[in-house]
Design a protein around this motif. Structure first.
Motif, PDB file in Angstrom:
ATOM      1  N   LEU A  66      27.563  29.037   8.800  1.00  0.00           N
ATOM      2  CA  LEU A  66      26.200  28.533   8.746  1.00  0.00           C
ATOM      3  C   LEU A  66      25.199  29.662   8.499  1.00  0.00           C
ATOM      4  O   LEU A  66      24.271  29.521   7.709  1.00  0.00           O
ATOM      5  N   ILE A  67      25.407  30.801   9.138  1.00  0.00           N
ATOM      6  CA  ILE A  67      24.517  31.951   8.931  1.00  0.00           C
ATOM      7  C   ILE A  67      24.597  32.439   7.488  1.00  0.00           C
ATOM      8  O   ILE A  67      23.576  32.712   6.852  1.00  0.00           O
ATOM      9  N   PHE A  68      25.817  32.526   6.934  1.00  0.00           N
ATOM     10  CA  PHE A  68      25.962  32.939   5.537  1.00  0.00           C
ATOM     11  C   PHE A  68      25.297  31.950   4.594  1.00  0.00           C
ATOM     12  O   PHE A  68      24.670  32.343   3.602  1.00  0.00           O
ATOM     13  N   LEU A  69      25.392  30.661   4.886  1.00  0.00           N
ATOM     14  CA  LEU A  69      24.768  29.652   4.036  1.00  0.00           C
ATOM     15  C   LEU A  69      23.249  29.795   4.055  1.00  0.00           C
ATOM     16  O   LEU A  69      22.603  29.755   2.998  1.00  0.00           O
ATOM     17  N   VAL A  70      22.667  29.981   5.229  1.00  0.00           N
ATOM     18  CA  VAL A  70      21.213  30.147   5.334  1.00  0.00           C
ATOM     19  C   VAL A  70      20.760  31.412   4.608  1.00  0.00           C
ATOM     20  O   VAL A  70      19.758  31.410   3.884  1.00  0.00           O
ATOM     21  N   LEU A  71      21.491  32.506   4.760  1.00  0.00           N
ATOM     22  CA  LEU A  71      21.136  33.745   4.064  1.00  0.00           C
ATOM     23  C   LEU A  71      21.242  33.600   2.553  1.00  0.00           C
ATOM     24  O   LEU A  71      20.397  34.099   1.806  1.00  0.00           O
ATOM     25  N   ALA A  72      22.283  32.908   2.092  1.00  0.00           N
ATOM     26  CA  ALA A  72      22.446  32.719   0.650  1.00  0.00           C
ATOM     27  C   ALA A  72      21.315  31.878   0.078  1.00  0.00           C
ATOM     28  O   ALA A  72      20.769  32.192  -0.987  1.00  0.00           O
ATOM     29  N   LEU A  73      20.940  30.809   0.779  1.00  0.00           N
ATOM     30  CA  LEU A  73      19.853  29.964   0.291  1.00  0.00           C
ATOM     31  C   LEU A  73      18.520  30.708   0.289  1.00  0.00           C
ATOM     32  O   LEU A  73      17.727  30.569  -0.642  1.00  0.00           O
ATOM     33  N   SER A  74      18.263  31.502   1.311  1.00  0.00           N
ATOM     34  CA  SER A  74      17.002  32.251   1.338  1.00  0.00           C
ATOM     35  C   SER A  74      16.974  33.314   0.249  1.00  0.00           C
ATOM     36  O   SER A  74      15.931  33.593  -0.332  1.00  0.00           O
ATOM     37  N   THR A  75      18.110  33.927  -0.053  1.00  0.00           N
ATOM     38  CA  THR A  75      18.170  34.917  -1.124  1.00  0.00           C
ATOM     39  C   THR A  75      17.943  34.265  -2.479  1.00  0.00           C
ATOM     40  O   THR A  75      17.204  34.796  -3.315  1.00  0.00           O
ATOM     41  N   LEU A  76      18.553  33.110  -2.707  1.00  0.00           N
ATOM     42  CA  LEU A  76      18.365  32.416  -3.981  1.00  0.00           C
ATOM     43  C   LEU A  76      16.925  31.958  -4.157  1.00  0.00           C
ATOM     44  O   LEU A  76      16.390  31.995  -5.259  1.00  0.00           O
ATOM     45  N   ASN A  77      16.278  31.503  -3.088  1.00  0.00           N
ATOM     46  CA  ASN A  77      14.879  31.092  -3.173  1.00  0.00           C
ATOM     47  C   ASN A  77      13.983  32.264  -3.522  1.00  0.00           C
ATOM     48  O   ASN A  77      13.028  32.128  -4.270  1.00  0.00           O
ATOM     49  N   GLY A  78      14.260  33.427  -2.981  1.00  0.00           N
ATOM     50  CA  GLY A  78      13.423  34.598  -3.213  1.00  0.00           C
ATOM     51  C   GLY A  78      13.572  35.171  -4.605  1.00  0.00           C
ATOM     52  O   GLY A  78      12.687  35.838  -5.099  1.00  0.00           O
ATOM     53  N   ARG A  79      14.691  34.922  -5.296  1.00  0.00           N
ATOM     54  CA  ARG A  79      14.936  35.537  -6.595  1.00  0.00           C
ATOM     55  C   ARG A  79      14.636  34.621  -7.777  1.00  0.00           C
ATOM     56  O   ARG A  79      14.861  35.000  -8.907  1.00  0.00           O
ATOM     57  N   SER A  80      14.179  33.413  -7.520  1.00  0.00           N
ATOM     58  CA  SER A  80      13.916  32.508  -8.635  1.00  0.00           C
ATOM     59  C   SER A  80      12.670  32.977  -9.378  1.00  0.00           C
ATOM     60  O   SER A  80      11.606  33.118  -8.802  1.00  0.00           O
ATOM     61  N   GLY A  81      12.787  33.216 -10.652  1.00  0.00           N
ATOM     62  CA  GLY A  81      11.669  33.643 -11.478  1.00  0.00           C
ATOM     63  C   GLY A  81      11.276  35.087 -11.256  1.00  0.00           C
ATOM     64  O   GLY A  81      10.360  35.365 -10.525  1.00  0.00           O
ATOM     65  N   GLN A  82      11.957  36.018 -11.894  1.00  0.00           N
ATOM     66  CA  GLN A  82      11.675  37.444 -11.754  1.00  0.00           C
ATOM     67  C   GLN A  82      10.474  37.804 -12.630  1.00  0.00           C
ATOM     68  O   GLN A  82      10.590  38.530 -13.596  1.00  0.00           O
ATOM     69  N   LYS A  83       9.290  37.299 -12.289  1.00  0.00           N
ATOM     70  CA  LYS A  83       8.080  37.571 -13.041  1.00  0.00           C
ATOM     71  C   LYS A  83       7.286  38.656 -12.333  1.00  0.00           C
ATOM     72  O   LYS A  83       7.531  38.966 -11.176  1.00  0.00           O
TER      73      LYS A  83
END
Length: 182
Positions: A15-32
């Protein structure tokens, strides 16, 4: 119990890995190129902002979220934090017709708890039933079954004469029976 601890710790780690992965993906969307609060102020003066939300997080950290009418450097929204709500921005908000009301946002762990609590409860109940069904008694689903037994009158009946050495108890019980009869 050791096996149960292993299973629970495995689920917690996943569960911790899933939450970390989702937060990382949210932060990297759109490298503008990131927008600054100066860009926000320029767009506010130009009238290119559709909606603004001001949220206070923690101890006097203001988060400004704005939605642009037209994209700015590829961005449709901007979100940034400031330590204060500048007075000149309040007047600009009022001139543009936006509310200066500040909403309060719950702390991160409170919002996470409220979103995951129902899921944890469902998995807890499921886990409980699975453990009960694996045990030898298999009593997980027996909450509606009656344990009443039918009495057979031909069984041996114990009388007062069969009980020896308890004269006081016999007398008290006979008195209770006589009282109840009357």
């Amino acid at each position: 119990m050791n096996n149960l601890l292993k299973h629970v710790s495995l689920w917690i780690v996943l569960l911790i890995f899933l939450v970390l992965a989702l937060s990382t993906l949210n932060g990297r969307s759109g490298q503008k190129e990131p927008l600054t609060d100066g860009d926000f102020e320029d767009q506010l003066v130009a009238g290119n902002i559709k909606d603004i939300e001001v949220v206070v997080k923690g101890l006097n950290v203001f988060q400004f979220k704005a939605v642009f009418k037209e994209p700015v450097n590829g961005h449709r929204t901007i979100s940034f934090n400031k330590d204060e709500f500048p007075a000149e921005w309040k007047t600009l908000f009022q001139e543009q017709g936006f509310s200066t009301e500040v909403k309060e946002q719950p702390v991160f762990w409170q919002s996470m708890l409220m979103s995951f609590l129902p899921l944890i409860l469902v998995f807890g109940v499921f886990w409980f039933f699975m453990l009960r069904m694996q045990s030898g008694s298999n009593k997980a689903m027996s909450f509606g079954k009656s344990r009443a037994r039918l009495v057979n009158h031909s069984d041996k009946v114990v009388t007062f004469d069969d009980v020896a050495g308890v004269d006081e108890a016999k007398e008290e019980l006979q008195e209770i029976i006589e009282f109840l009869k009357d």
